[in-house]
Design an enzyme around this catalytic site. Structure first.
Site, short mmCIF file in Angstrom:
data_model
loop_
_atom_site.label_atom_id
_atom_site.label_comp_id
_atom_site.label_asym_id
_atom_site.label_seq_id
_atom_site.Cartn_x
_atom_site.Cartn_y
_atom_site.Cartn_z
N ASN A 113 49.95 37.07 40.15
CA ASN A 113 51.41 37.86 39.27
C ASN A 113 52.48 37.28 40.17
OD1 ASN A 113 49.18 40.82 38.64
ND2 ASN A 113 50.07 39.33 37.18
N THR A 122 48.73 44.49 41.13
CA THR A 122 49.28 43.31 40.54
C THR A 122 47.36 43.66 39.41
OG1 THR A 122 46.52 42.95 41.33
CG2 THR A 122 48.37 42.04 42.20
N CYS A 123 47.53 42.91 38.06
CA CYS A 123 47.11 43.55 37.03
C CYS A 123 45.89 43.30 36.79
CB CYS A 123 47.83 43.43 35.38
SG CYS A 123 48.28 41.81 35.64
N ASP A 124 45.22 42.95 38.30
CA ASP A 124 43.83 41.83 38.48
C ASP A 124 42.51 43.11 38.63
OD1 ASP A 124 42.08 40.86 39.24
OD2 ASP A 124 42.75 38.42 39.09
#
Ligand SMILES: *Cc1c(COP(=O)(O)O)cnc(C)c1O
Length: 638
Positions: free
Chosen positions: A554, A504-506
């Protein structure tokens, strides 16, 4: 230790010690001579199944990573162990009641899991605990054994009561546990209307409060449960309705993962005192339900640390039985049947999350110039000097200097007094200093705190093909520690230190705390990736609470889930396979209509054809790409 071992030769035993697998594995997991993690569903002496082999079988069958692997035998074994331990304690101590376990459905609600528990548990009369109408319906549909208990907790409306009463009519052994005083009126009214006499219990608020992450449900301030005064009111109301004979059970729940046996004992003694008080009031009773709380030793330290427990299953059972006996014998009260609602300890071991590593980002060894160019700014010269003077005695001083000069260069850069290349040069010297300090400090006995953090800044980042939010939500939400380790190459020295990031881009989507005999460590020892070869990691003990808590961060969906069952000869069968969510599934969860998406795309593509951007046959392949995309897995596919 690790360095010396690497110089000699790294052995499987070293990996076993490093990752602590025999401390947390409870005998279900070990490392084979081939350096692979093996599953031992019958303990260390029984058959072993190699996890890499299971993965290769899954790949052949077309299942992509990540996969949640469930081992059915481990679930069987956990249920059998709990009953066996209680049976032993009851026999040894001469206790007159029986043990009746129930599984709290909320801990893992997956149909497959609850069904297995109901099937295998039948021989022990292992029942189910439910906290909502949906869970009750699921329980009634799966339970075969009529002697096993169905415990109805949770705040119950008329419909919930009706469902329970009808189940009672069908012959199920249902208990209605009052969580709030107002529930009693509803229950009395509905049982009268349906002409059924219910088995009633109350949930008591105990004064003791256990320590831990999840234990807020205990204590006098807990949101659920009745105070002693409210319990006495229940007795009076039941007497007034000539229904005191229906009062059969006392329940309490201290909270989950109670890591200190002292808290468990204190809770049992208080619960048993209340129980004796109800007998004195003339209620028939017969069941004492201690709720959940039996902890899992996630870090393998056998301590009262929150991710561990300072007792064994046998000790838990003995202490529980003994504490009930000593309290009740004193009051000459007959021994009740004991119920526990162990969720975590029943299902945690049974699932392993497996994923492959997609990439690694490494802090590179820095290249330093032989000589400095004309006009090099002062701070860079100072950094070079600092590097030249590092020794074991001045590590902290050099560290402070390095930060000071680097920050000075950053400031000069913002003011436009040095150029980009000069600043880059300073950063290179800075990292060279940090790396040298990292090497040197391994020889220090007591490492200052600042320097301890250096390892984290130098750690590699391993990008794992999974989502923390979907598969390990407690890692993110409450900093829960799970054992993580490579599941192969364990004959090789793990020369890298890394943290694990998900896809995820977290920035919260990472694992950066790992179990360690000394508590916790910020990085994990891992192997360098090899070209053209997958590197697999496993996260263990994830069967409890992780599956339904997971969210769609996401829009990463459910992973593939595969269950295996291992035979006595070590062969195994893939008994169940559940495909993870496709992209279309996930989009429809958030109210998109995949058909409509394709129609809209078709219109867009047709427009592009008319405008001459693409040819009709290009439109065809573009549409095909989107259709395939919608059918595909939400994770990275190779
Ligand atoms: C959550 C819960 C449990 C399960 O607790 P574990 O610690 O997982 O065994 C049992 N009973 C009640 C009432 C619960 O709310």
């Amino acid at each position: 230790m690790a360095k010396n071992r690497a110089l000699q030769q790294w052995r499987v035993e070293d990996s076993i010690e490093l990752y602590g697998i025999r401390n947390w594995g409870a005998g279900y997991f070990d490392v084979s001579d081939a350096g692979e993690v093996v599953i031992c569903p019958q303990g260390p002496k029984g058959p072993q199944v190699s996890i890499p082999e299971v993965i290769s079988g899954l790949r052949d069958r077309g299942h992509d990573m990540p996969v949640l692997l469930r081992v059915e035998n481990i679930l069987d074994s956990r249920i059998a162990n709990i009953h066996e331990s209680f049976r032993k304690a009851i026999k040894n101590l001469g206790y007159a009641g029986a043990y009746r376990g129930v599984f709290p459905v909320k801990v893992n609600q997956q149909q497959q899991v609850v069904e297995k528990i109901a099937q295998f548990g039948a021989q022990f009369h292992h029942g189910l605990e439910v906290g909502s109408k949906a869970e009750l319906v699921a329980a009634v549909s799966l339970m075969q054994d009529r002697e096993a208990c169905i415990i109805c907790n949770g705040y119950k409306d008329e419909e919930f009561m009706d469902l329970g009463l009808q189940a009672l009519r069908l012959g199920f052994n249902v208990f209605f546990v009052l969580e709030m005083p107002s529930e009693l009126g509803v229950l009395l009214e509905r049982s009268k209307a349906l002409g059924v006499r219910p088995s009633i219990g109350v949930r008591a608020k105990l004064a003791v409060k256990a320590s831990g992450h999840w234990t807020d449900s205990g204590g006098e301030r807990s949101t659920f449960g009745l105070s002693p005064a409210q319990i006495v009111d229940v007795v009076d109301t039941l007497k007034a309705h000539d229904m005191l004979d229906c009062f059969k059970l006392l329940h309490y729940h201290l909270g989950s993962q109670v890591s200190n046996i002292r808290d468990i004992r204190t809770g049992v003694m208080e619960g048993a005192r209340l129980y004796a008080g109800l007998i004195e009031e003339g209620a028939p009773m017969g069941y004492l339900d201690l709720g959940g709380g039996l902890a899992v030793d996630y870090d393998g330290s056998h301590t009262n640390y929150i991710s561990s427990r300072n007792y064994s299953l046998d000790e838990y059972c003995t202490d529980v039985v003994e504490a009930i006996m000593s309290t009740l014998d004193e009051a000459s009260v007959p021994h009740p049947h004991i119920i526990t609602e162990s969720g975590r300890a029943t299902v945690a071991y049974y699932s392993v999350l497996l994923f492959n590593v997609l990439d690694v980002s490494v802090v590179e060894e820095v290249q330093l110039p032989e000589s400095l160019p004309e006009g090099t700014p002062e701070p860079v010269i100072n950094l070079r000097e600092t590097l030249a003077n590092i020794s074991l005695r001045n590590l902290q001083e050099c560290y402070n200097d390095a930060i000071y000069y680097r920050d000075e260069m950053r400031q000069l850069f913002s003011m436009g007094r040095v150029n980009l290349r000069q600043r880059t040069l300073a950063e290179r010297f800075f990292w060279a200093i940090i790396m040298r300090i990292a090497q040197e400090k391994t020889r220090l006995k007591n490492v200052p705190r600042d320097l301890a953090d250096i390892d984290v800044s130098l750690a590699d980042i391993y990008y794992g093909n999974f989502s923390v939010f979907q598969s390990l939500p407690d890692t993110w939400a409450i900093d829960q520690l799970f054992p993580v380790m490579p599941i192969h190459r364990l004959k090789e020295f793990p020369s890298r230190h890394g943290i694990i990031s998900d896809i995820t881009c977290d920035s919260d989507g990472r694992i950066d705390q790992f179990i360690d005999p000394q508590g916790m460590k910020p990085t994990l020892e891992l192997h360098p990736l090899r070209d053209g070869e997958e590197y697999y990691l496993g996260v263990f003990l994830v069967g409890a609470y992780q599956e339904t808590l997971g969210d769609l961060h996401n829009l990463m969906g459910d992973t593939n889930v595969v269950s295996i069952r291992v035979a006595d000869d070590g062969s195994y069968e893939y008994v169940r396979e559940i495909r993870g969510d496709s992209v279309a599934d996930i989009l429809s969860y958030v109210e998109y209509d995949p058909r409509r998406i394709l129609e809209d795309l078709r219109d867009t593509a047709e427009q592009a054809v008319r405008q001459g951007r693409i040819t009709p046959s290009e439109r065809f392949s573009i549409m095909q790409a989107f259709e395939d995309g919608l059918r595909g897995y939400t994770y990275f596919e190779r």
